[in-house]
Design a protein around this motif. Structure first.
Motif, mmCIF file in Angstrom:
data_model
loop_
_atom_site.group_PDB
_atom_site.id
_atom_site.type_symbol
_atom_site.label_atom_id
_atom_site.label_comp_id
_atom_site.label_asym_id
_atom_site.label_seq_id
_atom_site.Cartn_x
_atom_site.Cartn_y
_atom_site.Cartn_z
ATOM 1 N N PRO A 1 0.807 -1.227 0.000
ATOM 2 C CA PRO A 1 0.000 0.000 0.000
ATOM 3 C C PRO A 1 0.842 1.279 0.000
ATOM 4 O O PRO A 1 0.514 2.225 -0.713
ATOM 5 N N ALA A 2 1.909 1.313 0.804
ATOM 6 C CA ALA A 2 2.739 2.523 0.856
ATOM 7 C C ALA A 2 3.384 2.795 -0.501
ATOM 8 O O ALA A 2 3.475 3.941 -0.955
ATOM 9 N N LYS A 3 3.831 1.734 -1.160
ATOM 10 C CA LYS A 3 4.434 1.876 -2.490
ATOM 11 C C LYS A 3 3.391 2.337 -3.498
ATOM 12 O O LYS A 3 3.680 3.161 -4.378
ATOM 13 N N PHE A 4 2.193 1.821 -3.361
ATOM 14 C CA PHE A 4 1.100 2.229 -4.234
ATOM 15 C C PHE A 4 0.867 3.733 -4.134
ATOM 16 O O PHE A 4 0.800 4.440 -5.150
ATOM 17 N N ALA A 5 0.742 4.242 -2.909
ATOM 18 C CA ALA A 5 0.484 5.668 -2.715
ATOM 19 C C ALA A 5 1.621 6.518 -3.260
ATOM 20 O O ALA A 5 1.400 7.558 -3.901
ATOM 21 N N GLU A 6 2.840 6.075 -3.034
ATOM 22 C CA GLU A 6 4.006 6.816 -3.495
ATOM 23 C C GLU A 6 4.052 6.877 -5.015
ATOM 24 O O GLU A 6 4.269 7.944 -5.606
ATOM 25 N N GLU B 1 -6.243 -4.545 0.331
ATOM 26 C CA GLU B 1 -5.180 -4.136 1.249
ATOM 27 C C GLU B 1 -4.928 -2.631 1.171
ATOM 28 O O GLU B 1 -4.626 -1.991 2.178
ATOM 29 N N ILE B 2 -5.051 -2.078 -0.008
ATOM 30 C CA ILE B 2 -4.848 -0.642 -0.175
ATOM 31 C C ILE B 2 -5.937 0.132 0.554
ATOM 32 O O ILE B 2 -5.670 1.139 1.224
ATOM 33 N N VAL C 1 -4.379 4.736 2.367
ATOM 34 C CA VAL C 1 -3.059 5.260 2.019
ATOM 35 C C VAL C 1 -3.006 6.767 1.824
ATOM 36 O O VAL C 1 -1.956 7.385 1.992
ATOM 37 N N PHE C 2 -4.113 7.396 1.462
ATOM 38 C CA PHE C 2 -4.065 8.833 1.203
ATOM 39 C C PHE C 2 -4.637 9.677 2.337
ATOM 40 O O PHE C 2 -4.233 10.811 2.530
#
Length: 982
Positions: A674-679, A698-699, A704-705
């Motif tokens: 999730p953190a990588k997705f947001a980034e 999971e996201i 995440v935002f």
């Protein structure tokens, strides 16, 4: 005034006028502030002002000019300019000087990235020379845009704060009349591609252009100057500023830089969305974490307030302040207002951020506002307003006319823009014939010819151009030829989602071979037996598994540190070690030979005895590609974030196909963190996210935002998303929508829920794809229901039936099709999917014909049950399946896992199943600790079923037919439902 006075005035006017004609202006006693050029590089020079001042521990400021304006803009007048004021305030001041492109070697070839890299190098140089003290970076107009971009590029390293003056971020927000972005984007793209790409703007063109922005003011200034030409003392204080604006202050603008500005920040508005490219790296302003002070000119026609305030949305991780001034664009940094307010305030800000003094009283936190609320009138609007006033039309009426016209223009142009993109795609679909040459490889080659420097895909923070991608594909083709792969051969592809995986599939397409797409971690031996492949392409990550499969293994990708776990040799070939320049291309090779009717891909689904091969022709792939691009309105402004794996039909047909057909960038995700997705969503400027089944769970759980953070996503596209997860996605990612697809591998069916208002619905057939019908079908007997004439009966609304697609000329109906279905001589292709069609004409998936549960009360369909369970807030995942019953048939069982922090109550089940008719409700529902998901994130009913019967107790409930409620499953009731324990 007497005669003598008039004569003296005339003589003074003549003398001053002659001096202006001969020397370009009046001689003044003003001198420029002293500076030393301490660093020279091809793209910039670094000026250090007042270099003799060695006062220790001074705050450091680096000023960036815009491209069209000379670096002297910060020192137009020594006593009232930025340099003098900041230096007297004890600030160590430096300036980036880009020079004039007409005098610099290669100056006319510079693009925006060259200037951002120059700013980055200048920051490093100042840090080296000042002992690493963090820098306050300030920029006027486009110089402020460079400041934002370089701060994001270096992730704020070494930057104490950012200060900008009239620097637009949301360029689309500053459009006159509320013109639609599509219209402006099209015009800007045409200018970038066909006008400024062919020539640059000279300094005189730049000067004239700025003067035309406000011609009345320009003429008035010149008239005032002539009228005061006799009074030298009155003119001298403003003479340097006049000469700067009239002639000395302007420099040319290189065509590539202007084209870059138009494409990245007007056409695609990537200062807001993220994903602009600097030195082949995607960048987002969301990575700015230092505080920002933005000066907003209320009379600014260039950096209009709404555009400047776009930084609030673009940089959600920074503390952002603003200072509003009643000033125009140039007045923010030069003139009396700048001397008395702007630069003293900057000095106070710098001292405050360096821990000396308090926050200046005049600044305030920036708030987001209506883009139209504070936008000053443009020159054209001023003229319209004046004309309306002269005609005694009130301000309200004139605004109403402008708003009415703007809304009509916006709606009509947006509609025509979508139509202009969709119609060629649908027309191309209609022109496809069995002998038409079309394939993934040919479409990528087409993009390379059309826009070689266009951006194709992003992976691990690197942007790859169309030209680079096609070169890589061609090189892989040569490696495959050297390894013995030939056209029409079936080659397995066992790879993670990565650039080399995309290159492998595209290279096989370009070669005319067939890609057999295999899921890592799946039953490889069974897949090989099913498809008959003898060659596998794999990556270093999966080479060990591939080497034990008994096939020839070709290893591709992995970068420099490959670390192959098996030795290479005759059976394991490292394609990266083959030099493409040394490969002799055989005479039979013709790039992209694939015809529409020919097999292009084989997808392998299921496992063990239930494993199936799905055959995809080039036509079938193109159908989904163009259908997706049209339904999702994909274009070159979109970046499609590919979460769906390529070995899944959604990844191959929707994600990859839609992006290629739409000309969009593809961003490949390495993992589902999730953190990588947001980034990466911010850094890549992701506008469309692809998914399969429960992939987004999971996201969503990670949030995440957060509620205050903006994101660039406008659309999620994919297949299989449960309705509860759908609603959570829409709620958390507002205003993004979900576009659910159903792309059958049988026939030419593509359904799309374009409206996105019915969660869980597959929508309607995409224009240009096959006609569909629902045939009355008995899933237990595996038979169609016929009428008294022997034709298959069509289903009524809300009746469950088997989905059929009308056979097209491209499809060979004799292989898997049916004839004489609804009329004599017609041809249809059956799917394996059961649907119902509601009264609006929308289709809802209810089951696969192989998973219908055969109960004593009749067939029970799994998808409506799963959808209803997923709507319960406490439910995380769910599966529905049949188990043997005491009455020698089956009972419908549902297993659910519970979301963290939630508790599932029995009343939740009773309420959740209320929307289903009693006969379609599950007999038993039980809670399990975990429901495994497959490689495509589809929950596995087989894995839960294999774990055995639901156990009586407080985590299992049965449906009581007498009162319609669910109740705790007891030992006695379990025995009654399932019979004796095994």
């Amino acid at each position: 005034m007497g005669i003598v006075g008039q004569v003296q005035r005339l003589i003074a006017t003549a003398q001053n006028g002659l001096e202006v004609i001969r020397f370009g202006g009046l001689a003044t006693d003003d001198e420029s502030s002293p500076f030393e050029v301490v660093e020279r590089k091809p793209n910039f020079r670094l000026r250090h002002y007042f270099p003799g001042d060695d006062t220790p521990d001074r705050p450091v400021a680096l000023l960036i000019p815009p491209l069209m304006v000379a670096a002297d803009v910060y020192d137009v007048t020594t006593d009232k300019g930025a340099i003098g004021i900041l230096s007297r305030a004890g600030i160590d001041t430096w300036v980036v000087d880009f020079g004039a492109p007409e005098t610099e070697e290669g100056g006319w070839k510079r693009d925006l990235a060259d200037h951002v890299v120059a700013c980055n190098d200048a920051i490093d140089a100042v840090l080296r020379r000042t002992g690493g003290r963090p820098i306050h970076l300030a920029g006027y107009s486009q110089g402020g845009m460079f400041g934002y971009q370089v701060a994001a590029f270096r992730r704020t390293d070494g930057i104490a704060s950012l200060i900008t003056f009239g620097s637009p971020v949301d360029l689309v927000a500053g459009l006159p009349f509320g013109l639609p972005a599509d219209f402006t984007s099209s015009v800007a793209e045409f200018i970038a591609d066909h006008v400024v790409s062919r020539f640059s703007l000279s300094d005189s063109m730049v000067r004239t252009g700025f003067q035309l922005l406000d011609p009345v003011k320009t003429v008035r200034a010149r008239v005032d100057f002539v009228r005061q030409l006799h009074d030298r003392e009155a003119l001298l204080p403003r003479e340097r500023q006049r000469r700067f604006l009239e002639q000395d202050g302007w420099v040319g603008y290189a065509g590539p830089a202007l084209a870059d500005l138009l494409k990245q920040f007007v056409v695609h508005n990537r200062m807001v969305s993220g994903g602009f490219v600097i030195a082949d790296q995607p960048v987002t302003l969301a990575e700015i974490t230092c505080p920002i002070l933005a000066f907003v000119g209320e009379l600014d026609d260039i950096g209009v307030p709404a555009a400047v305030r776009g930084i609030k949305r673009a940089a959600p991780n920074a503390d952002i302040y603003e200072m509003r001034l009643r000033a125009g664009h140039f007045g923010l940094v030069a003139g009396n207002t700048a001397a008395t307010i702007t630069w003293p305030l900057v000095a106070d800000w710098v001292r405050w951020r360096d821990g000396v003094g308090s926050m200046p009283d005049m600044i305030e936190p920036m708030l987001e506002d209506d883009p139209d609320q504070h936008r000053p009138p443009t020159p054209v609007e001023r003229m319209m307003h004046t004309a309306a006033t002269a005609a005694e039309v009130g301000t309200t009426v004139s605004r109403g006319i402008i708003g009415f016209a703007g809304s009509r223009i916006r709606s009509s142009v947006e509609f025509s823009g979508e139509a202009a993109r969709a119609l060629p795609r649908l027309s191309r679909l209609g022109q496809l014939q069995p002998h038409t040459q079309i394939s993934l490889g040919s479409m990528l080659a087409e993009q390379g010819r059309r826009a070689p420097l266009g951006q194709s895909f992003i992976f691990d923070d690197r942007v790859h151009t169309n030209a680079a991608v096609n070169t890589r594909i061609d090189n892989v083709v040569k490696g495959l030829i050297q390894a013995g792969v030939r056209p029409a051969g079936r080659v397995g592809v066992l790879m993670e989602t990565r650039p080399s995986g995309l290159a492998a599939v595209a290279a096989l397409s370009r070669l005319g071979a067939v890609s057999v797409l295999l899921a890592p971690g799946g039953d490889l031996a069974a897949a090989i037996r099913l498809t008959g492949i003898s060659t596998l392409i794999t990556d270093p990550q999966n080479v060990a598994a591939a080497a034990t499969a008994g096939c020839k293994v070709l290893v591709l990708g992995g970068g420099d540190a490959r670390g192959l776990s098996v030795p290479t040799g005759e059976r394991v070939v490292d394609l990266e070690q083959i030099d493409p320049d040394l490969v002799d291309v055989p005479g039979w090779y013709r790039p992209n030979p694939g015809l529409a009717r020919e097999l292009a891909f084989i997808l392998v689904a299921g496992s063990g005895d239930g494993m199936e091969a799905k055959y995809i022709t080039n036509y079938r792939w193109a159908l989904s590609a163009f259908g997706t691009a049209s339904s999702a309105d994909l274009d070159r402004g979109d970046t499609v974030y590919c979460l769906a794996p390529l070995h899944h039909s959604s990844g191959l047909l929707v994600s990859l196909g839609g992006a290629v057909a739409g000309g969009s960038r593809i961003a490949l995700a390495r993992s589902m963190e999730p953190a990588k997705f947001a980034e990466e969503v911010h850094r890549y400027g992701v506008t469309v996210v692809t998914y399969t089944w429960t992939m987004l769970r999971e996201i969503l759980d990670a949030d995440v935002f957060g509620p205050q953070h903006q994101h660039p996503i406008r659309l999620f596209i994919g297949s299989g998303m449960p309705p509860g997860l759908w609603r959570r996605t829409v709620d958390q990612f507002t205003p993004a929508r979900v576009l659910e697809f159903y792309a059958a591998t049988e026939g030419d069916i593509v359904l799309a829920n374009v409206a996105g208002v019915k969660a869980g619905c597959e929508g309607r057939p995409v224009p240009g794809t096959a006609s569909v019908e629902l045939a009355a079908y008995d899933p237990i007997a595996d038979e169609f229901e016929v009428d008294n004439r022997g034709f298959v009966r069509r289903c009524a609304d809300d009746e469950v039936g088997l989905l059929l697609s009308k056979a097209s000329p491209v499809v060979d109906a004799s292989k898997d099709g049916m004839r004489g279905v609804f009329a004599a001589g017609d041809a249809w292709l059956p799917t394996e999917s059961l649907f119902r069609r509601d009264r609006d004409g929308d289709y809802w998936l209810v089951d696969n014909k192989h998973t219908v549960i055969d109960t004593a009360r009749g067939p029970v369909f799994t998808q409506p049950i799963a959808g209803a369970l997923n709507e319960i807030s406490a439910v995380d995942l769910e599966v529905v399946y049949g188990l043997p019953a005491a009455e020698q048939r089956q009972v419908a069982v549902a297993a659910v896992s519970v979301r963290k922090g939630y508790r599932l109550e029995v009343q939740d089940l009773t309420d959740g199943m209320y929307g289903l008719v009693a006969a379609q409700r599950p007999d038993v529902v039980h809670v399990v600790d975990d429901i495994p998901v497959g490689a495509s994130y589809r929950p596995s009913a087989a894995a839960v079923r294999a774990a055995g019967r639901p156990q009586p107790g407080p985590r299992a409930w049965y449906y009581d037919w007498r009162d319609g409620h669910y109740k705790e499953l007891t030992v006695a009731m379990a025995k009654e439902i399932f019979g004796e324990p095994e």
